[in-house]
Design a protein around this motif. Structure first.
Motif, mmCIF file in Angstrom:
data_model
loop_
_atom_site.group_PDB
_atom_site.id
_atom_site.type_symbol
_atom_site.label_atom_id
_atom_site.label_comp_id
_atom_site.label_asym_id
_atom_site.label_seq_id
_atom_site.Cartn_x
_atom_site.Cartn_y
_atom_site.Cartn_z
ATOM 1 N N ILE A 108 1.694 34.394 -14.057
ATOM 2 C CA ILE A 108 0.662 34.682 -15.063
ATOM 3 C C ILE A 108 1.105 35.993 -15.713
ATOM 4 C CG2 ILE A 108 -1.751 35.383 -15.379
ATOM 5 C CD1 ILE A 108 -2.084 33.992 -12.455
ATOM 6 N N SER A 109 1.317 35.997 -17.018
ATOM 7 C CA SER A 109 1.765 37.271 -17.600
ATOM 8 C C SER A 109 0.903 37.615 -18.815
ATOM 9 C CB SER A 109 3.249 37.221 -17.938
ATOM 10 O OG SER A 109 3.571 36.132 -18.755
ATOM 11 N N MET A 110 0.187 38.716 -18.645
ATOM 12 C CA MET A 110 -0.769 39.159 -19.673
ATOM 13 C C MET A 110 -0.233 40.413 -20.368
ATOM 14 S SD MET A 110 -4.149 38.672 -17.266
ATOM 15 C CE MET A 110 -3.428 39.483 -15.854
ATOM 16 N N VAL A 111 -0.778 40.678 -21.548
ATOM 17 C CA VAL A 111 -0.481 41.925 -22.261
ATOM 18 C C VAL A 111 -1.792 42.476 -22.821
ATOM 19 C CG1 VAL A 111 1.937 41.389 -22.844
ATOM 20 C CG2 VAL A 111 0.105 40.658 -24.378
ATOM 21 N N HIS A 112 -1.685 43.561 -23.567
ATOM 22 C CA HIS A 112 -2.908 44.279 -23.947
ATOM 23 C C HIS A 112 -3.837 43.488 -24.871
ATOM 24 C CE1 HIS A 112 -0.361 45.046 -27.413
ATOM 25 N NE2 HIS A 112 -1.400 45.490 -28.081
ATOM 26 N N TYR A 113 -3.298 42.486 -25.602
ATOM 27 C CA TYR A 113 -4.205 41.739 -26.495
ATOM 28 C C TYR A 113 -5.013 40.674 -25.768
ATOM 29 C CZ TYR A 113 0.030 38.708 -27.130
ATOM 30 O OH TYR A 113 1.138 37.925 -26.966
ATOM 31 N N ASN A 114 -4.750 40.473 -24.498
ATOM 32 C CA ASN A 114 -5.523 39.485 -23.739
ATOM 33 C C ASN A 114 -6.878 40.059 -23.330
ATOM 34 O OD1 ASN A 114 -2.401 38.426 -22.544
ATOM 35 N ND2 ASN A 114 -3.786 37.118 -23.717
ATOM 36 N N THR A 115 -7.848 39.153 -23.193
ATOM 37 C CA THR A 115 -9.234 39.587 -22.971
ATOM 38 C C THR A 115 -9.706 39.202 -21.562
ATOM 39 O OG1 THR A 115 -10.170 37.488 -23.709
ATOM 40 C CG2 THR A 115 -9.733 39.132 -25.422
ATOM 41 N N PHE A 116 -10.830 39.815 -21.176
ATOM 42 C CA PHE A 116 -11.426 39.465 -19.873
ATOM 43 C C PHE A 116 -11.956 38.029 -19.905
ATOM 44 C CE2 PHE A 116 -11.943 44.132 -20.130
ATOM 45 C CZ PHE A 116 -10.975 44.436 -19.178
ATOM 46 N N GLU A 117 -12.421 37.594 -21.082
ATOM 47 C CA GLU A 117 -12.899 36.198 -21.204
ATOM 48 C C GLU A 117 -11.734 35.248 -20.943
ATOM 49 O OE1 GLU A 117 -13.478 38.523 -23.741
ATOM 50 O OE2 GLU A 117 -15.415 38.970 -22.818
#
Ligand SMILES: Cc1ncc(COP(=O)(O)O)c(C=O)c1O
Length: 405
Positions: A383-392
Protein backbone atom coordinates in the motif's frame (compact mmCIF):
# COMPACT_ATOMS: atom_id res chain seq x y z
CA UNK A 1 -3.52 20.51 8.50
CA UNK A 2 -3.06 20.05 4.79
CA UNK A 3 -5.64 21.75 2.58
CA UNK A 4 -6.43 18.61 0.66
CA UNK A 5 -9.03 20.21 -1.59
CA UNK A 6 -6.39 22.60 -2.87
CA UNK A 7 -3.75 19.88 -3.12
CA UNK A 8 -5.99 17.45 -4.98
CA UNK A 9 -7.01 20.19 -7.42
CA UNK A 10 -3.35 20.21 -8.51
CA UNK A 11 -3.55 16.54 -9.57
CA UNK A 12 -6.26 16.06 -12.22
CA UNK A 13 -5.45 12.33 -12.38
CA UNK A 14 -7.13 11.97 -9.00
CA UNK A 15 -10.52 12.67 -10.57
CA UNK A 16 -11.50 9.02 -10.62
CA UNK A 17 -13.66 6.76 -8.49
CA UNK A 18 -10.61 4.61 -7.76
CA UNK A 19 -8.48 5.04 -4.65
CA UNK A 20 -4.93 5.27 -5.97
CA UNK A 21 -2.64 3.71 -3.38
CA UNK A 22 0.06 2.50 -5.77
CA UNK A 23 2.03 5.73 -5.66
CA UNK A 24 5.36 4.01 -5.08
CA UNK A 25 4.75 2.46 -8.50
CA UNK A 26 3.91 5.82 -10.01
CA UNK A 27 2.38 8.98 -8.57
CA UNK A 28 -0.02 11.36 -10.28
CA UNK A 29 1.60 14.25 -12.12
CA UNK A 30 1.12 17.82 -10.86
CA UNK A 31 -0.89 20.03 -13.23
CA UNK A 32 1.66 22.90 -13.28
CA UNK A 33 4.24 20.41 -14.60
CA UNK A 34 1.92 19.27 -17.40
CA UNK A 35 1.01 22.87 -18.24
CA UNK A 36 4.64 23.76 -18.65
CA UNK A 37 5.42 20.69 -20.75
CA UNK A 38 2.59 21.80 -23.07
CA UNK A 39 3.94 25.34 -23.06
CA UNK A 40 7.27 24.02 -24.31
CA UNK A 41 5.62 21.97 -27.06
CA UNK A 42 3.48 24.86 -28.27
CA UNK A 43 5.98 27.72 -28.08
CA UNK A 44 9.60 26.52 -27.90
CA UNK A 45 9.78 23.02 -29.35
CA UNK A 46 13.05 23.51 -31.20
CA UNK A 47 16.70 22.66 -30.72
CA UNK A 48 18.43 24.58 -27.90
CA UNK A 49 21.20 27.10 -28.24
CA UNK A 50 20.35 28.60 -31.63
CA UNK A 51 20.32 32.29 -32.46
CA UNK A 52 16.61 32.58 -33.38
CA UNK A 53 13.98 33.59 -30.79
CA UNK A 54 12.27 30.21 -30.27
CA UNK A 55 15.61 28.57 -29.61
CA UNK A 56 16.76 31.33 -27.27
CA UNK A 57 13.52 30.90 -25.35
CA UNK A 58 13.94 27.11 -25.21
CA UNK A 59 17.44 27.53 -23.80
CA UNK A 60 16.28 30.09 -21.24
CA UNK A 61 13.47 27.81 -20.10
CA UNK A 62 15.81 24.85 -19.84
CA UNK A 63 18.41 26.79 -17.82
CA UNK A 64 15.84 28.36 -15.53
CA UNK A 65 14.34 24.94 -14.72
CA UNK A 66 17.76 23.54 -13.89
CA UNK A 67 18.44 26.42 -11.50
CA UNK A 68 15.11 25.76 -9.75
CA UNK A 69 15.81 22.02 -9.48
CA UNK A 70 19.31 22.68 -8.12
CA UNK A 71 17.93 25.02 -5.45
CA UNK A 72 15.33 22.43 -4.50
CA UNK A 73 18.09 19.91 -3.75
CA UNK A 74 20.38 22.65 -2.38
CA UNK A 75 22.98 21.80 -5.02
CA UNK A 76 25.57 24.50 -5.71
CA UNK A 77 25.49 24.30 -9.47
CA UNK A 78 22.94 23.14 -12.09
CA UNK A 79 25.86 21.37 -13.82
CA UNK A 80 25.63 18.84 -11.01
CA UNK A 81 22.25 17.60 -12.32
CA UNK A 82 22.32 14.85 -14.92
CA UNK A 83 19.07 14.07 -16.70
CA UNK A 84 18.16 10.63 -18.01
CA UNK A 85 15.26 8.41 -18.90
CA UNK A 86 15.33 6.38 -15.68
CA UNK A 87 17.15 5.85 -12.41
CA UNK A 88 18.19 2.39 -13.62
CA UNK A 89 19.91 3.90 -16.66
CA UNK A 90 21.60 6.72 -14.73
CA UNK A 91 23.07 4.28 -12.20
CA UNK A 92 24.28 2.07 -15.08
CA UNK A 93 25.99 5.09 -16.65
CA UNK A 94 27.63 5.95 -13.33
CA UNK A 95 28.75 2.36 -12.70
CA UNK A 96 30.21 2.16 -16.20
CA UNK A 97 32.25 5.27 -15.43
CA UNK A 98 33.63 3.67 -12.28
CA UNK A 99 34.38 0.46 -14.18
CA UNK A 100 36.86 2.49 -16.18
CA UNK A 101 38.68 4.10 -13.24
CA UNK A 102 38.66 1.50 -10.44
CA UNK A 103 41.60 -0.80 -9.89
CA UNK A 104 41.79 -4.55 -9.40
CA UNK A 105 40.73 -5.50 -5.89
CA UNK A 106 38.81 -2.27 -5.21
CA UNK A 107 35.64 -2.95 -3.25
CA UNK A 108 32.00 -1.98 -3.72
CA UNK A 109 29.29 -2.43 -1.08
CA UNK A 110 25.67 -3.07 -2.11
CA UNK A 111 22.68 -4.10 0.00
CA UNK A 112 20.39 -7.12 -0.28
CA UNK A 113 17.22 -5.11 0.39
CA UNK A 114 17.03 -2.35 -2.20
CA UNK A 115 15.54 -1.98 -5.66
CA UNK A 116 17.86 -3.73 -8.11
CA UNK A 117 18.61 -0.42 -9.88
CA UNK A 118 21.28 0.47 -7.30
CA UNK A 119 22.50 -3.10 -6.83
CA UNK A 120 22.76 -4.87 -10.19
CA UNK A 121 24.70 -2.16 -12.01
CA UNK A 122 27.36 -2.28 -9.27
CA UNK A 123 27.31 -6.05 -8.87
CA UNK A 124 28.07 -6.41 -12.57
CA UNK A 125 31.43 -4.73 -11.89
CA UNK A 126 32.30 -7.94 -10.05
CA UNK A 127 33.03 -9.32 -13.56
CA UNK A 128 35.88 -6.83 -13.97
CA UNK A 129 38.06 -7.73 -10.96
CA UNK A 130 36.33 -5.61 -8.33
CA UNK A 131 35.17 -7.17 -5.09
CA UNK A 132 31.45 -6.92 -4.29
CA UNK A 133 30.35 -7.07 -0.66
CA UNK A 134 26.77 -7.40 0.52
CA UNK A 135 25.40 -5.27 3.36
CA UNK A 136 22.46 -7.30 4.62
CA UNK A 137 19.25 -6.09 6.18
CA UNK A 138 18.94 -7.04 9.85
CA UNK A 139 15.85 -9.29 9.72
CA UNK A 140 15.00 -8.51 13.37
CA UNK A 141 14.99 -4.72 13.12
CA UNK A 142 14.16 -4.81 9.37
CA UNK A 143 16.76 -2.08 8.98
CA UNK A 144 20.25 -1.65 7.59
CA UNK A 145 22.58 -1.27 10.58
CA UNK A 146 25.55 1.08 10.59
CA UNK A 147 27.60 -1.47 12.57
CA UNK A 148 27.16 -3.97 9.71
CA UNK A 149 28.36 -1.37 7.22
CA UNK A 150 31.39 -0.59 9.39
CA UNK A 151 32.30 -4.28 9.46
CA UNK A 152 32.40 -4.32 5.63
CA UNK A 153 34.28 -1.06 4.99
CA UNK A 154 38.03 -1.14 4.30
CA UNK A 155 40.46 1.32 2.78
CA UNK A 156 39.82 -0.47 -0.56
CA UNK A 157 36.08 0.39 -0.49
CA UNK A 158 35.31 2.84 -3.28
CA UNK A 159 31.49 2.86 -3.46
CA UNK A 160 28.68 2.24 -0.98
CA UNK A 161 25.29 1.97 -2.73
CA UNK A 162 22.13 2.22 -0.61
CA UNK A 163 18.68 3.80 -0.63
CA UNK A 164 17.32 6.80 1.26
CA UNK A 165 14.00 4.96 1.72
CA UNK A 166 12.99 1.42 0.87
CA UNK A 167 10.33 0.99 -1.83
CA UNK A 168 9.04 -2.12 -0.03
CA UNK A 169 9.73 -1.67 3.69
CA UNK A 170 9.01 2.06 3.70
CA UNK A 171 11.89 2.49 6.16
CA UNK A 172 14.06 5.61 6.07
CA UNK A 173 17.82 5.21 6.21
CA UNK A 174 19.98 7.80 8.01
CA UNK A 175 21.58 9.07 4.80
CA UNK A 176 23.85 11.63 6.46
CA UNK A 177 25.16 9.17 9.03
CA UNK A 178 25.74 6.35 6.53
CA UNK A 179 27.47 8.82 4.21
CA UNK A 180 29.74 10.08 6.98
CA UNK A 181 30.64 6.49 7.86
CA UNK A 182 31.50 5.64 4.24
CA UNK A 183 33.54 8.83 3.88
CA UNK A 184 35.65 7.91 6.93
CA UNK A 185 37.05 5.09 4.81
CA UNK A 186 37.41 7.24 1.71
CA UNK A 187 34.43 5.58 -0.02
CA UNK A 188 31.83 7.47 -2.07
CA UNK A 189 28.10 6.92 -1.73
CA UNK A 190 25.47 6.43 -4.43
CA UNK A 191 22.04 6.98 -2.89
CA UNK A 192 18.85 5.78 -4.58
CA UNK A 193 16.20 8.28 -3.51
CA UNK A 194 13.34 7.15 -5.76
CA UNK A 195 11.17 6.06 -2.81
CA UNK A 196 12.26 9.04 -0.70
CA UNK A 197 11.69 12.10 -2.86
CA UNK A 198 7.85 11.95 -2.96
CA UNK A 199 7.85 12.34 0.81
CA UNK A 200 10.85 14.22 2.14
CA UNK A 201 13.11 17.17 1.49
CA UNK A 202 16.76 16.62 0.67
CA UNK A 203 19.78 18.82 1.22
CA UNK A 204 22.61 17.34 -0.80
CA UNK A 205 25.14 19.67 0.83
CA UNK A 206 24.13 18.95 4.40
CA UNK A 207 23.98 15.16 3.84
CA UNK A 208 27.21 15.39 1.83
CA UNK A 209 26.04 12.66 -0.59
CA UNK A 210 28.29 12.09 -3.61
CA UNK A 211 25.64 10.76 -6.00
CA UNK A 212 21.89 10.98 -5.43
CA UNK A 213 19.43 9.69 -7.99
CA UNK A 214 15.66 9.58 -8.32
CA UNK A 215 12.81 9.26 -10.83
CA UNK A 216 10.22 11.98 -11.34
CA UNK A 217 7.36 9.66 -12.20
CA UNK A 218 7.07 8.79 -8.52
CA UNK A 219 7.53 12.43 -7.46
CA UNK A 220 4.64 14.10 -9.27
CA UNK A 221 6.39 14.40 -12.63
CA UNK A 222 6.74 12.52 -15.94
CA UNK A 223 8.73 9.33 -16.67
CA UNK A 224 12.14 10.90 -16.34
CA UNK A 225 15.01 10.81 -13.84
CA UNK A 226 17.79 12.94 -12.44
CA UNK A 227 21.11 12.25 -10.77
CA UNK A 228 22.94 14.76 -8.63
CA UNK A 229 26.71 14.33 -8.47
CA UNK A 230 29.33 16.53 -6.81
CA UNK A 231 30.88 18.70 -9.50
CA UNK A 232 34.50 17.75 -8.77
CA UNK A 233 33.60 14.06 -9.02
CA UNK A 234 31.68 14.57 -12.27
CA UNK A 235 34.62 16.49 -13.69
CA UNK A 236 36.98 13.65 -12.77
CA UNK A 237 34.90 10.81 -14.25
CA UNK A 238 35.49 9.81 -17.89
CA UNK A 239 31.90 10.43 -19.09
CA UNK A 240 29.55 8.58 -21.44
CA UNK A 241 29.36 10.68 -24.58
CA UNK A 242 31.21 11.71 -27.77
CA UNK A 243 34.94 12.32 -27.30
CA UNK A 244 34.59 16.09 -27.72
CA UNK A 245 31.92 16.48 -25.00
CA UNK A 246 33.79 16.73 -21.74
CA UNK A 247 31.71 18.96 -19.48
CA UNK A 248 29.11 17.87 -16.95
CA UNK A 249 26.26 17.28 -17.21
CA UNK A 250 26.47 16.74 -21.03
CA UNK A 251 29.31 14.23 -20.78
CA UNK A 252 26.84 11.89 -19.02
CA UNK A 253 23.85 12.63 -21.29
CA UNK A 254 24.43 10.93 -24.65
CA UNK A 255 22.15 12.23 -27.38
CA UNK A 256 19.46 14.84 -27.10
CA UNK A 257 17.50 14.65 -23.92
CA UNK A 258 14.01 15.67 -23.00
CA UNK A 259 13.79 19.47 -23.07
CA UNK A 260 10.02 19.51 -22.63
CA UNK A 261 10.33 17.55 -19.38
CA UNK A 262 13.18 19.76 -18.17
CA UNK A 263 11.04 22.87 -18.64
CA UNK A 264 8.02 21.14 -17.07
CA UNK A 265 9.99 20.00 -14.06
CA UNK A 266 10.88 23.57 -13.19
CA UNK A 267 7.30 23.73 -11.92
CA UNK A 268 7.89 20.95 -9.40
CA UNK A 269 9.94 22.88 -6.81
CA UNK A 270 7.44 25.71 -7.34
CA UNK A 271 4.62 23.33 -6.44
CA UNK A 272 6.15 22.85 -2.98
CA UNK A 273 6.81 26.59 -2.54
CA UNK A 274 3.22 27.40 -3.50
CA UNK A 275 2.00 24.69 -1.14
CA UNK A 276 3.76 26.49 1.73
CA UNK A 277 2.23 29.83 0.67
CA UNK A 278 -1.27 28.36 0.35
CA UNK A 279 -0.91 27.24 3.95
CA UNK A 280 -0.10 30.75 5.10
CA UNK A 281 3.69 30.60 5.07
CA UNK A 282 4.91 33.62 3.16
CA UNK A 283 7.97 34.64 5.11
CA UNK A 284 11.50 33.31 5.13
CA UNK A 285 13.83 32.01 2.47
CA UNK A 286 12.98 29.47 -0.21
CA UNK A 287 14.59 26.76 1.91
CA UNK A 288 12.36 27.78 4.84
CA UNK A 289 9.33 27.47 2.59
CA UNK A 290 10.39 24.04 1.38
CA UNK A 291 10.97 23.01 4.99
CA UNK A 292 7.50 24.20 5.98
CA UNK A 293 5.78 22.45 3.04
CA UNK A 294 7.54 19.17 3.75
CA UNK A 295 6.77 19.39 7.49
CA UNK A 296 3.05 19.53 6.62
CA UNK A 297 3.43 16.63 4.21
CA UNK A 298 5.35 14.57 6.76
CA UNK A 299 2.71 15.09 9.45
CA UNK A 300 -0.17 14.18 7.14
CA UNK A 301 1.62 11.09 5.84
CA UNK A 302 2.40 9.97 9.38
CA UNK A 303 -1.31 10.11 10.24
CA UNK A 304 -2.20 8.15 7.09
CA UNK A 305 0.39 5.52 8.03
CA UNK A 306 -0.97 5.35 11.55
CA UNK A 307 -4.50 4.73 10.39
CA UNK A 308 -3.51 1.89 8.05
CA UNK A 309 -0.91 0.39 10.40
CA UNK A 310 -3.32 0.48 13.38
CA UNK A 311 -5.70 -1.64 11.32
CA UNK A 312 -3.04 -4.08 10.12
CA UNK A 313 -1.27 -4.32 13.49
CA UNK A 314 -4.56 -5.31 15.12
CA UNK A 315 -4.94 -8.35 12.86
CA UNK A 316 -3.19 -11.47 14.11
CA UNK A 317 -3.02 -13.01 10.62
CA UNK A 318 -0.98 -10.15 9.16
CA UNK A 319 2.79 -9.70 9.24
CA UNK A 320 4.04 -6.23 8.39
CA UNK A 321 7.14 -6.44 6.21
CA UNK A 322 8.99 -3.46 7.61
CA UNK A 323 8.48 -1.48 10.78
CA UNK A 324 5.02 -1.66 12.42
CA UNK A 325 5.69 1.86 13.73
CA UNK A 326 4.03 4.78 11.91
CA UNK A 327 6.45 7.47 13.13
CA UNK A 328 7.61 9.78 10.35
CA UNK A 329 11.14 9.53 11.78
CA UNK A 330 11.16 5.86 10.88
CA UNK A 331 9.11 5.47 7.72
CA UNK A 332 7.26 6.87 4.75
CA UNK A 333 3.65 5.73 4.12
CA UNK A 334 4.71 2.78 1.94
CA UNK A 335 3.39 -0.20 3.86
CA UNK A 336 3.92 -3.84 2.89
CA UNK A 337 2.46 -6.93 4.48
CA UNK A 338 1.70 -10.59 3.99
CA UNK A 339 -1.21 -12.59 5.29
CA UNK A 340 0.05 -15.88 6.72
CA UNK A 341 0.55 -18.36 3.84
CA UNK A 342 -1.84 -16.46 1.55
CA UNK A 343 -0.95 -15.49 -2.02
CA UNK A 344 -0.42 -11.72 -2.13
CA UNK A 345 -1.74 -11.49 -5.68
CA UNK A 346 -5.06 -12.97 -4.61
CA UNK A 347 -5.52 -10.27 -1.96
CA UNK A 348 -4.81 -7.47 -4.42
CA UNK A 349 -7.29 -8.80 -6.98
CA UNK A 350 -9.92 -8.69 -4.25
CA UNK A 351 -9.21 -5.06 -3.33
CA UNK A 352 -9.55 -4.25 -7.05
CA UNK A 353 -13.19 -5.27 -6.72
CA UNK A 354 -13.57 -2.34 -4.31
CA UNK A 355 -11.75 0.03 -6.69
CA UNK A 356 -8.78 0.34 -4.39
CA UNK A 357 -5.53 0.21 -6.36
CA UNK A 358 -2.69 -1.46 -4.49
CA UNK A 359 -0.10 -3.92 -5.77
CA UNK A 360 1.62 -7.22 -5.05
CA UNK A 361 5.07 -8.52 -5.91
CA UNK A 362 8.78 -8.05 -5.29
CA UNK A 363 8.90 -4.53 -6.70
CA UNK A 364 12.36 -5.24 -8.12
CA UNK A 365 13.67 -5.56 -4.55
CA UNK A 366 14.05 -9.13 -5.71
CA UNK A 367 16.82 -10.10 -3.31
CA UNK A 368 14.88 -8.81 -0.30
CA UNK A 369 11.77 -10.84 -1.11
CA UNK A 370 13.91 -13.92 -1.80
CA UNK A 371 15.96 -13.56 1.40
CA UNK A 372 12.78 -13.09 3.46
CA UNK A 373 11.40 -16.29 1.91
CA UNK A 374 8.34 -14.54 0.45
CA UNK A 375 8.61 -15.63 -3.19
CA UNK A 376 6.21 -18.53 -2.77
CA UNK A 377 3.53 -16.07 -1.62
CA UNK A 378 4.02 -13.91 -4.72
CA UNK A 379 5.89 -11.33 -2.65
CA UNK A 380 4.15 -8.77 -0.49
CA UNK A 381 1.01 -6.66 -0.75
CA UNK A 382 2.11 -3.02 -0.91
CA UNK A 383 0.00 0.00 0.00
CA UNK A 384 1.76 3.21 -0.97
CA UNK A 385 0.28 6.58 -0.10
CA UNK A 386 1.47 10.15 -0.59
CA UNK A 387 0.41 13.53 0.74
CA UNK A 388 -2.56 13.96 -1.63
CA UNK A 389 -4.27 10.88 -0.22
CA UNK A 390 -7.07 11.37 2.28
CA UNK A 391 -8.26 9.69 5.47
CA UNK A 392 -11.51 8.84 3.65
CA UNK A 393 -9.44 6.94 1.09
CA UNK A 394 -7.63 5.12 3.91
CA UNK A 395 -11.07 4.14 5.27
CA UNK A 396 -12.04 2.77 1.84
CA UNK A 397 -8.81 0.79 1.77
CA UNK A 398 -9.51 -0.68 5.21
CA UNK A 399 -13.00 -1.56 4.10
CA UNK A 400 -11.60 -3.30 1.00
CA UNK A 401 -9.03 -5.15 3.12
CA UNK A 402 -11.76 -6.33 5.48
CA UNK A 403 -13.33 -7.95 2.40
CA UNK A 404 -10.09 -9.25 0.90
CA UNK A 405 -8.33 -10.69 3.97
C1 LIG B 1 13.54 2.60 -4.89
C2 LIG B 1 13.53 2.51 -6.38
N1 LIG B 1 14.68 2.65 -7.03
C3 LIG B 1 14.76 2.60 -8.37
C4 LIG B 1 13.63 2.40 -9.11
C5 LIG B 1 13.76 2.32 -10.61
O1 LIG B 1 13.41 3.52 -11.20
P1 LIG B 1 13.42 3.63 -12.79
O2 LIG B 1 12.20 2.94 -13.29
O3 LIG B 1 13.41 5.11 -13.05
O4 LIG B 1 14.67 3.00 -13.27
C6 LIG B 1 12.40 2.24 -8.49
C7 LIG B 1 11.19 1.95 -9.27
O5 LIG B 1 10.29 1.25 -8.83
C8 LIG B 1 12.35 2.30 -7.08
O6 LIG B 1 11.19 2.15 -6.42
Amino acid sequence: MLKLDYIRSQFPGLNTDWVLFDNAGGSQIAKPVVDRINEHFYTSNVQLDGSYPQSVLAQERHDEAHIKLAKWLNADDPKELIMGSSTSLLVRILADNFRRILRDGDEIIVTNCDHEANIGAWRDLGNYGFKIKEWKLNPDSMRLEKSDLEALLTDRTKIVAFTAASNVLGGLNPVKDFTRTAHKYGALVCVDAVAYMPHRMIDVKDTDVDFFVFSFYKTYGPHYAMMYGKLDLLNALPGFNHFFINDPPYKFQPGNYNFEFCHGLGALPEYFLTLAEKHGYNKGSERDKFRFAYSLIEKHEEELSKKVLDYLNNRKDIVIIGSPDSSADIRVPTISFVQKNRDSREITLKTDEHKVAIRWGHFYAYRLIKDLGLQKQNGVVRISMVHYNTFEEADLLINALEYAL
